[in-house]
Design a protein around this motif. Structure first.
Motif, PDB file in Angstrom:
ATOM      1  N   ASP A   1      -5.884   7.551 -41.335  1.00  0.00           N
ATOM      2  CA  ASP A   1      -4.588   7.189 -42.260  1.00  0.00           C
ATOM      3  C   ASP A   1      -4.927   8.069 -43.403  1.00  0.00           C
ATOM      4  N   ALA A   2      -4.263   8.626 -44.242  1.00  0.00           N
ATOM      5  CA  ALA A   2      -4.210   9.530 -45.327  1.00  0.00           C
ATOM      6  C   ALA A   2      -4.891   8.817 -46.272  1.00  0.00           C
ATOM      7  N   ASP A   3      -4.810   7.600 -46.731  1.00  0.00           N
ATOM      8  CA  ASP A   3      -5.120   6.717 -47.919  1.00  0.00           C
ATOM      9  C   ASP A   3      -6.756   6.725 -47.321  1.00  0.00           C
TER      10      ASP A   3
ATOM     11  N   ASP B   1      -1.635   5.024 -57.963  1.00  0.00           N
ATOM     12  CA  ASP B   1      -0.837   4.302 -59.000  1.00  0.00           C
ATOM     13  C   ASP B   1      -0.646   4.815 -60.162  1.00  0.00           C
ATOM     14  N   GLU B   2      -1.983   4.734 -60.877  1.00  0.00           N
ATOM     15  CA  GLU B   2      -2.448   5.273 -62.262  1.00  0.00           C
ATOM     16  C   GLU B   2      -1.709   6.612 -62.391  1.00  0.00           C
ATOM     17  N   TYR B   3      -1.885   7.402 -61.419  1.00  0.00           N
ATOM     18  CA  TYR B   3      -1.411   8.797 -61.527  1.00  0.00           C
ATOM     19  C   TYR B   3       0.204   8.466 -61.705  1.00  0.00           C
ATOM     20  N   GLY B   4       0.739   7.939 -60.844  1.00  0.00           N
ATOM     21  CA  GLY B   4       2.324   7.636 -60.967  1.00  0.00           C
ATOM     22  C   GLY B   4       2.782   7.014 -62.217  1.00  0.00           C
ATOM     23  N   LYS B   5       1.797   6.309 -62.772  1.00  0.00           N
ATOM     24  CA  LYS B   5       2.427   5.668 -64.374  1.00  0.00           C
ATOM     25  C   LYS B   5       2.179   6.756 -65.299  1.00  0.00           C
TER      26      LYS B   5
ATOM     27  N   VAL C   1      -2.873  16.911 -54.249  1.00  0.00           N
ATOM     28  CA  VAL C   1      -2.991  17.242 -52.895  1.00  0.00           C
ATOM     29  C   VAL C   1      -2.548  15.932 -52.087  1.00  0.00           C
ATOM     30  N   TYR C   2      -2.870  14.844 -52.276  1.00  0.00           N
ATOM     31  CA  TYR C   2      -2.712  13.841 -51.289  1.00  0.00           C
ATOM     32  C   TYR C   2      -1.200  13.661 -51.535  1.00  0.00           C
ATOM     33  N   LEU C   3      -0.601  13.530 -52.849  1.00  0.00           N
ATOM     34  CA  LEU C   3       0.933  13.307 -53.127  1.00  0.00           C
ATOM     35  C   LEU C   3       1.625  14.273 -52.443  1.00  0.00           C
ATOM     36  N   HIS C   4       1.137  15.617 -52.378  1.00  0.00           N
ATOM     37  CA  HIS C   4       2.020  16.586 -51.623  1.00  0.00           C
ATOM     38  C   HIS C   4       2.081  16.365 -50.200  1.00  0.00           C
ATOM     39  N   LEU C   5       0.809  16.049 -49.360  1.00  0.00           N
ATOM     40  CA  LEU C   5       0.875  15.915 -48.087  1.00  0.00           C
ATOM     41  C   LEU C   5       1.411  14.610 -47.721  1.00  0.00           C
ATOM     42  N   THR C   6       1.356  13.627 -48.546  1.00  0.00           N
ATOM     43  CA  THR C   6       2.031  12.340 -48.079  1.00  0.00           C
ATOM     44  C   THR C   6       3.437  12.063 -48.341  1.00  0.00           C
ATOM     45  N   GLN C   7       3.851  12.759 -49.310  1.00  0.00           N
ATOM     46  CA  GLN C   7       5.418  12.630 -49.978  1.00  0.00           C
ATOM     47  C   GLN C   7       6.109  13.724 -49.912  1.00  0.00           C
TER      48      GLN C   7
ATOM     49  N   PHE D   1       0.826  25.008 -50.587  1.00  0.00           N
ATOM     50  CA  PHE D   1       1.466  24.978 -51.991  1.00  0.00           C
ATOM     51  C   PHE D   1       0.268  25.163 -52.842  1.00  0.00           C
ATOM     52  N   THR D   2       0.704  25.262 -54.071  1.00  0.00           N
ATOM     53  CA  THR D   2      -0.143  25.505 -55.454  1.00  0.00           C
ATOM     54  C   THR D   2      -0.053  24.650 -56.488  1.00  0.00           C
ATOM     55  N   ARG D   3      -1.026  24.104 -56.813  1.00  0.00           N
ATOM     56  CA  ARG D   3      -0.959  23.112 -58.114  1.00  0.00           C
ATOM     57  C   ARG D   3      -1.961  23.755 -59.229  1.00  0.00           C
ATOM     58  N   ARG D   4      -1.093  23.930 -60.238  1.00  0.00           N
ATOM     59  CA  ARG D   4      -1.706  24.566 -61.215  1.00  0.00           C
ATOM     60  C   ARG D   4      -2.324  25.874 -60.806  1.00  0.00           C
TER      61      ARG D   4
END
Lengths: 91, 186
Positions: free
Chosen positions: B158-160, B179-183, A28-34, A58-61
């Motif tokens: 901030d989102a973080d 970062d770990e998720y990205g790896k 969810v974080y990655l969808h919203l921020t990237q 959006f849907t994740r799984r």
């Protein structure tokens, strides 16, 4: 323009209440921020005038999300104002 | 205001119930007929209350099933669901009042007056509506005004920072997780 995404504080307890699995929360974080800022047209449902904000869904799984998003006045950030969540196995 | 199939169907049912409840009823002057007519009405309003809760559930599920939902569509659904709940509550209140008068006019026969039962159904409708609309992804007019103002003022974390709070960690801890998720998901 690279939009920054901000999260309204009231959304913090909202998402906490969903008790998402760790991996889904990270997605969810990655969808919203990237994903979202990289393609606003493709990721936001909007009327002709986005006066009342836009919808990011959006849907994740099997986890589905709908977020209500506003443009900031400076047009360099988006504000996630509210949201809702459902699991497909509940439908 | 355009309505979905389920919303139209529920409104039609309310209109039908209104007609039944307001039509010249059977001779409620006898205790047996009084009890029969209002027992049937009681069942009908219990069915309508359950149907309203089912409508709320269906319309909420639809949010996640219809691609490309917009703020306008979500506002419309919210408004219609709110209003249909009001129609039910007004109608139940009217029937409650009519039933009580009929009960008095019939000489206060034995048996309940419907009031307690209708009150319980009305409470269930109000609670179900409040629960669903509290979580609805788009709020009412006041909420939209507040959202626009908050965005204009540049409010928000901030989102973080926000996701660190959600996850119960600090920002470095959250970034490490990402970062770990990205790896693991290059």
């Amino acid at each position: 323009v690279a939009y920054r995404v901000r999260i309204h504080p009231r959304v913090v307890p909202l998402i906490q209440g969903w008790a998402l699995p760790d991996r889904i929360l990270e997605e969810v974080y990655l969808h919203l921020t990237q994903v979202l800022p990289a393609d606003l047209e493709g990721n936001l449902s909007r009327e002709t005038s986005p006066f009342n904000g836009m919808v990011c869904e959006f849907t994740r799984r099997d986890h589905s999300f709908v977020f209500h998003v506003f443009f900031g006045e400076d047009e360099d950030h988006l504000l996630v104002w509210w949201g809702d969540y459902d699991r497909r196995d509940n439908q | 205001m355009p309505e979905t199939v389920y919303e139209k169907h529920y409104r039609d049912r309310l209109e039908s119930a209104r007609g039944i409840a307001s039509a010249p009823g059977p001779d409620t002057g006898t205790a047996a007929l009084f009890r029969r007519f209002y027992t049937d009405l009681r069942t009908l309003f219990a069915d309508l209350a359950a149907a309203y809760r089912d409508l709320l559930r269906k319309e909420h599920s639809r949010i996640f099933q219809v691609p490309g939902v917009t703020v306008a569509w979500l506002r419309e659904r919210r408004s219609v669901l709110q209003e249909l709940g009001e129609v039910y509550l007004r109608l139940a209140g009217s029937v409650r009042s009519d039933a009580y008068q009929a009960w008095e006019a019939a000489g206060k026969p034995d048996g309940d007056t419907l009031n307690g039962y209708l009150d319980a159904e009305a409470r269930a409708v109000q609670e179900a509506r409040q629960d669903v609309l509290r979580h609805w992804p788009v709020g009412g007019d006041e909420d939209l005004t507040e959202g626009r103002a908050a965005a204009a003022r540049g409010e928000g974390l901030d989102a973080d920072e926000a996701f660190a709070q959600i996850a119960g960690t600090d920002v470095p801890g959250w970034r490490k997780r990402i970062d770990e998720y990205g790896k693991n998901h290059p």
